[in-house]
Design an enzyme around this catalytic site. Structure first.
Site, mmCIF file in Angstrom:
data_model
loop_
_atom_site.group_PDB
_atom_site.id
_atom_site.type_symbol
_atom_site.label_atom_id
_atom_site.label_comp_id
_atom_site.label_asym_id
_atom_site.label_seq_id
_atom_site.Cartn_x
_atom_site.Cartn_y
_atom_site.Cartn_z
ATOM 1 N N ASN A 1 0.848 -1.196 0.000
ATOM 2 C CA ASN A 1 0.000 0.000 0.000
ATOM 3 C C ASN A 1 0.880 1.242 0.000
ATOM 4 O O ASN A 1 1.948 1.279 0.621
ATOM 5 C CB ASN A 1 -1.025 0.003 1.149
ATOM 6 C CG ASN A 1 -0.441 -0.177 2.521
ATOM 7 O OD1 ASN A 1 0.581 -0.814 2.703
ATOM 8 N ND2 ASN A 1 -1.097 0.403 3.509
ATOM 9 N N ILE A 2 0.425 2.230 -0.757
ATOM 10 C CA ILE A 2 1.178 3.489 -0.916
ATOM 11 C C ILE A 2 0.216 4.628 -0.626
ATOM 12 O O ILE A 2 -0.692 4.903 -1.429
ATOM 13 C CB ILE A 2 1.749 3.613 -2.342
ATOM 14 C CG1 ILE A 2 2.628 2.383 -2.681
ATOM 15 C CG2 ILE A 2 2.549 4.907 -2.480
ATOM 16 C CD1 ILE A 2 3.048 2.305 -4.141
ATOM 17 N N GLU B 1 -3.091 -4.560 -3.078
ATOM 18 C CA GLU B 1 -3.605 -5.420 -4.157
ATOM 19 C C GLU B 1 -3.569 -4.688 -5.492
ATOM 20 O O GLU B 1 -3.169 -5.234 -6.513
ATOM 21 C CB GLU B 1 -5.052 -5.841 -3.859
ATOM 22 C CG GLU B 1 -5.231 -6.663 -2.597
ATOM 23 C CD GLU B 1 -5.536 -5.820 -1.367
ATOM 24 O OE1 GLU B 1 -4.909 -4.751 -1.184
ATOM 25 O OE2 GLU B 1 -6.412 -6.236 -0.591
ATOM 26 N N CYS C 1 -10.496 -4.437 0.007
ATOM 27 C CA CYS C 1 -11.542 -3.407 0.015
ATOM 28 C C CYS C 1 -12.378 -3.497 -1.261
ATOM 29 O O CYS C 1 -12.031 -4.200 -2.216
ATOM 30 C CB CYS C 1 -10.914 -2.011 0.157
ATOM 31 S SG CYS C 1 -10.257 -1.336 -1.385
HETATM 32 N N1 THU Z 1 -5.292 -1.447 2.505
HETATM 33 C C1 THU Z 1 -4.711 -2.267 1.586
HETATM 34 O O1 THU Z 1 -3.618 -1.982 1.079
HETATM 35 N N2 THU Z 1 -5.354 -3.417 1.269
HETATM 36 C C2 THU Z 1 -6.502 -3.849 1.850
HETATM 37 O O2 THU Z 1 -6.997 -4.923 1.506
HETATM 38 C C3 THU Z 1 -7.141 -3.054 2.883
HETATM 39 C C4 THU Z 1 -6.593 -1.685 3.073
HETATM 40 C C5 THU Z 1 -4.567 -0.237 2.906
HETATM 41 C C6 THU Z 1 -5.092 1.068 2.416
HETATM 42 C C7 THU Z 1 -4.557 2.028 3.470
HETATM 43 O O3 THU Z 1 -3.221 2.382 3.120
HETATM 44 C C8 THU Z 1 -4.504 1.194 4.736
HETATM 45 O O4 THU Z 1 -4.569 -0.163 4.312
HETATM 46 C C9 THU Z 1 -5.642 1.484 5.702
HETATM 47 O O5 THU Z 1 -6.862 1.424 5.086
#
Ligand code: THU
Length: 134
Positions: A40-41, A53, A84
């Site tokens: 996640n970025i 993802e 999400c």
């Molecule tokens: N996030 C993801 O990268 N993947 C998920 O399946 C759920 C949420 C990240 C987005 C954000 O950077 C952090 O988690 C909190 O929501």
């Protein structure tokens, strides 16, 4: 392959840029026999955040690989982390309905869904093709 994908997701998670949420996520996709991983970025403009993802999927597609055969996602969450809604839609664009999505947390809890289970009745390209304008 499930193990290799989860390992790749765990490694990718270490590269997460999550200064706002503090929630580090890693993902990996198997596509055309290759593994593409992502983290996640986040962004100071929160809505511009890319989930792990989507990072992994966009990396595969931008390398010319569009057919995803399996996905793994890992976070330090109470249970296996659930993709999400936005990611489910992006997953459905590039993965058949039967493709497995392996979720895990760092304690080793695991859960597997199919793409169809995550997003039943996804909006797809053919939904536009079947429409007859009035
Ligand atoms: N996030 C993801 O990268 N993947 C998920 O399946 C759920 C949420 C990240 C987005 C954000 O950077 C952090 O988690 C909190 O929501």
């Amino acid at each position: 392959m499930q193990e290799k994908l989860l390992e790749a997701a765990i490694t990718a998670r270490l590269r997460a840029y999550a200064p706002y949420s503090g929630f580090f996520v890693g993902a990996a996709v198997l596509a055309d026999g290759q593994i593409f991983s992502g983290c996640n970025i986040e962004n100071a403009s929160y809505g511009l955040t890319s989930c792990a993802e989507r990072t992994a999927i966009l990396k595969a597609v931008s390398e010319g690989v569009r057919t995803i055969e399996a996905i793994a996602v890992v976070a330090d969450s109470p249970g296996p982390v659930s993709p999400c809604g936005a990611c489910r839609q992006v997953i459905a664009e590039f993965a058949q309905r039967s493709v497995p999505v392996y979720a895990a947390n760092l304690s080793g809890m695991r859960r597997t869904w199919t793409v169809e289970e995550l997003l039943p009745g996804a909006f797809e390209a053919r939904d536009m093709m079947e429409t007859t304008p009035q």
